[in-house]
Design an enzyme around this catalytic site. Structure first.
Site, PDB file in Angstrom:
ATOM      1  N   ASP A 126       1.415  -0.431   7.877  1.00  0.00           N
ATOM      2  CA  ASP A 126       1.124  -1.468   8.886  1.00  0.00           C
ATOM      3  C   ASP A 126       1.807  -1.115  10.210  1.00  0.00           C
ATOM      4  O   ASP A 126       1.673  -1.851  11.196  1.00  0.00           O
ATOM      5  CB  ASP A 126       1.467  -2.877   8.379  1.00  0.00           C
ATOM      6  CG  ASP A 126       2.923  -3.054   8.028  1.00  0.00           C
ATOM      7  OD1 ASP A 126       3.699  -2.088   8.145  1.00  0.00           O
ATOM      8  OD2 ASP A 126       3.304  -4.189   7.631  1.00  0.00           O
ATOM      9  N   SER A 127       2.473   0.056  10.239  1.00  0.00           N
ATOM     10  CA  SER A 127       2.937   0.615  11.514  1.00  0.00           C
ATOM     11  C   SER A 127       1.742   0.868  12.434  1.00  0.00           C
ATOM     12  O   SER A 127       1.928   1.120  13.625  1.00  0.00           O
ATOM     13  CB  SER A 127       3.717   1.916  11.284  1.00  0.00           C
ATOM     14  OG  SER A 127       2.979   2.804  10.466  1.00  0.00           O
ATOM     15  N   ASP A 135      -0.591  -0.423   2.922  1.00  0.00           N
ATOM     16  CA  ASP A 135       0.421  -1.466   3.106  1.00  0.00           C
ATOM     17  C   ASP A 135      -0.228  -2.833   2.972  1.00  0.00           C
ATOM     18  O   ASP A 135      -1.289  -3.081   3.565  1.00  0.00           O
ATOM     19  CB  ASP A 135       0.996  -1.371   4.531  1.00  0.00           C
ATOM     20  CG  ASP A 135       2.454  -0.981   4.549  1.00  0.00           C
ATOM     21  OD1 ASP A 135       3.142  -1.171   3.522  1.00  0.00           O
ATOM     22  OD2 ASP A 135       2.912  -0.486   5.585  1.00  0.00           O
ATOM     23  N   LYS A 174       1.530  -1.123  -1.058  1.00  0.00           N
ATOM     24  CA  LYS A 174       2.982  -1.203  -0.814  1.00  0.00           C
ATOM     25  C   LYS A 174       3.322  -2.608  -0.322  1.00  0.00           C
ATOM     26  O   LYS A 174       2.576  -3.186   0.458  1.00  0.00           O
ATOM     27  CB  LYS A 174       3.414  -0.154   0.210  1.00  0.00           C
ATOM     28  CG  LYS A 174       4.901  -0.261   0.602  1.00  0.00           C
ATOM     29  CD  LYS A 174       5.410   0.978   1.308  1.00  0.00           C
ATOM     30  CE  LYS A 174       5.156   1.026   2.786  1.00  0.00           C
ATOM     31  NZ  LYS A 174       5.704  -0.101   3.573  1.00  0.00           N
ATOM     32  N   GLU A 192       6.758  -5.077   1.043  1.00  0.00           N
ATOM     33  CA  GLU A 192       8.153  -5.143   1.464  1.00  0.00           C
ATOM     34  C   GLU A 192       8.839  -6.317   0.770  1.00  0.00           C
ATOM     35  O   GLU A 192       8.220  -7.367   0.595  1.00  0.00           O
ATOM     36  CB  GLU A 192       8.229  -5.356   2.985  1.00  0.00           C
ATOM     37  CG  GLU A 192       7.651  -4.220   3.791  1.00  0.00           C
ATOM     38  CD  GLU A 192       7.778  -4.438   5.302  1.00  0.00           C
ATOM     39  OE1 GLU A 192       8.463  -5.384   5.735  1.00  0.00           O
ATOM     40  OE2 GLU A 192       7.190  -3.630   6.037  1.00  0.00           O
ATOM     41  N   GLU A 244      14.370   2.246   3.839  1.00  0.00           N
ATOM     42  CA  GLU A 244      14.327   2.477   5.290  1.00  0.00           C
ATOM     43  C   GLU A 244      15.646   2.116   5.943  1.00  0.00           C
ATOM     44  O   GLU A 244      16.181   1.021   5.773  1.00  0.00           O
ATOM     45  CB  GLU A 244      13.178   1.647   5.900  1.00  0.00           C
ATOM     46  CG  GLU A 244      13.055   1.847   7.406  1.00  0.00           C
ATOM     47  CD  GLU A 244      11.722   1.388   7.990  1.00  0.00           C
ATOM     48  OE1 GLU A 244      10.790   1.060   7.230  1.00  0.00           O
ATOM     49  OE2 GLU A 244      11.618   1.385   9.230  1.00  0.00           O
TER      50      GLU A 244
HETATM   51  O1  KIV Z   1       4.263   1.008   7.985  1.00  0.00           O
HETATM   52  C1  KIV Z   1       4.794   2.116   7.802  1.00  0.00           C
HETATM   53  O2  KIV Z   1       4.437   3.134   8.403  1.00  0.00           O
HETATM   54  C2  KIV Z   1       5.887   2.178   6.845  1.00  0.00           C
HETATM   55  C3  KIV Z   1       6.700   3.447   6.805  1.00  0.00           C
HETATM   56  C4  KIV Z   1       7.645   3.468   7.935  1.00  0.00           C
HETATM   57  C5  KIV Z   1       7.389   3.623   5.509  1.00  0.00           C
HETATM   58  O3  KIV Z   1       6.126   1.251   6.144  1.00  0.00           O
END
Ligand code: KIV
Length: 272
Positions: free
Chosen positions: A52-53, A91, A121, A123, A190
């Site tokens: 989600d970056s 994500d 993924k 968090e 992280e």
């Molecule tokens: O969203 C993302 O790119 C991430 C990485 C920094 C692990 O969660």
């Protein structure tokens, strides 16, 4: 009819687990588009994360919070189309899995069904443990993410290193054990002290993937735009730059403009 079941080299959660047991480090990078995903896969990167970056590097937002599940599905579908070997992880976006187990299961199911990705993924620590357990139980592999979790930036108030104080370090450690028992297949750590990254990596049987978590994690991940040097103002210690892409792009654009102005492009050979 053709059935695409991936290549014989297709990376699975089991492959990643075995890599840890053999002491073979895992490489993971982000992708949000077809060509980048194809280059990563061709390079043999084992895990491709549609992070989600994308909220930061594609959409230009300050945080990852505005990214929607529909946007994540759009990008993951594109990435998955390009990949043969790597495991593709999507994500779960902010508020797509935190409201309740039922909603999390249905959103994870949508991501898997509509994108064809291999895993999701999430968090968070103990408060998502039951959600993780149920999602894994129905057959969806889940990667965890602890330490500096960007979806909680408004709680943290800054992007500083997490787990530098004993109480928070102990909490990250105990969360990692809880998530492992809930069934995650790997854990992103992280921006935590290297000593904590090492302690967690030693304690868990599943692989840890570090980003600013020291050299003892079982693998390393970076945001591809960061390691390509595309975002010049973002220079945290943990980002190693493997290219100066921003300068290369700027130079190409300037030279193109000059050629057009100078009537050097197109030439006869470049015309029909
Ligand atoms: O969203 C993302 O790119 C991430 C990485 C920094 C692990 O969660």
């Amino acid at each position: 009819m053709s059935i695409n079941v991936g290549s014989s080299k297709h990376i699975t959660t089991k492959v990643l687990y075995n890599m840890k047991q053999k002491g073979e480090k895992i490489s993971m990078l982000t992708a949000y588009d077809f060509l980048t995903a194809r280059f990563l896969d061709e390079a043999g990167i084992e895990v491709i994360l549609v992070g989600d970056s994308l909220g930061n590097v594609i959409q230009g937002n300050e945080t990852t919070l505005p990214v929607t599940l529909d946007q994540m599905i759009y990008h993951t579908k594109i990435v998955k189309k390009a990949v043969r070997d790597a495991i593709v992880v999507a994500d779960m976006t902010f508020m797509s899995y935190q409201v309740g187990v039922k909603e999390a299961i249905s959103n994870c199911g949508r991501v898997m069904k509509e994108t064809g990705c291999d895993a999701v993924k999430m968090e968070g620590g103990d408060y998502i443990a039951e959600t993780v357990r149920r999602v894994v139980e129905i057959g969806i592999p889940v990667m965890g993410h602890l330490g500096l979790t960007p979806q909680s930036i408004n709680k943290f108030g800054s992007y500083k290193t997490r787990g530098t104080e004993k109480e928070e370090a102990d909490k990250i450690y105990s969360d990692s054990r809880i998530l492992e028992s809930s069934g995650i297949f790997a854990l992103v750590l992280e921006k935590i002290p290297a000593s904590l990254g090492k302690k967690i990596s030693k304690a868990l049987k599943i692989p840890t993937i570090g980003i600013g978590a020291g050299p003892d994690c079982d693998g390393q991940v970076l945001v591809t735009h960061d390691m390509l040097g595309m975002i010049e103002e973002f220079k945290p210690r943990f980002v190693r730059r493997y290219a100066n892409t921003a300068e290369g792009m700027r130079d190409a654009f300037r030279r193109f403009k000059k050629d057009v102005k100078d009537k050097n492009f197109p030439t006869k050979d470049e015309s029909y």
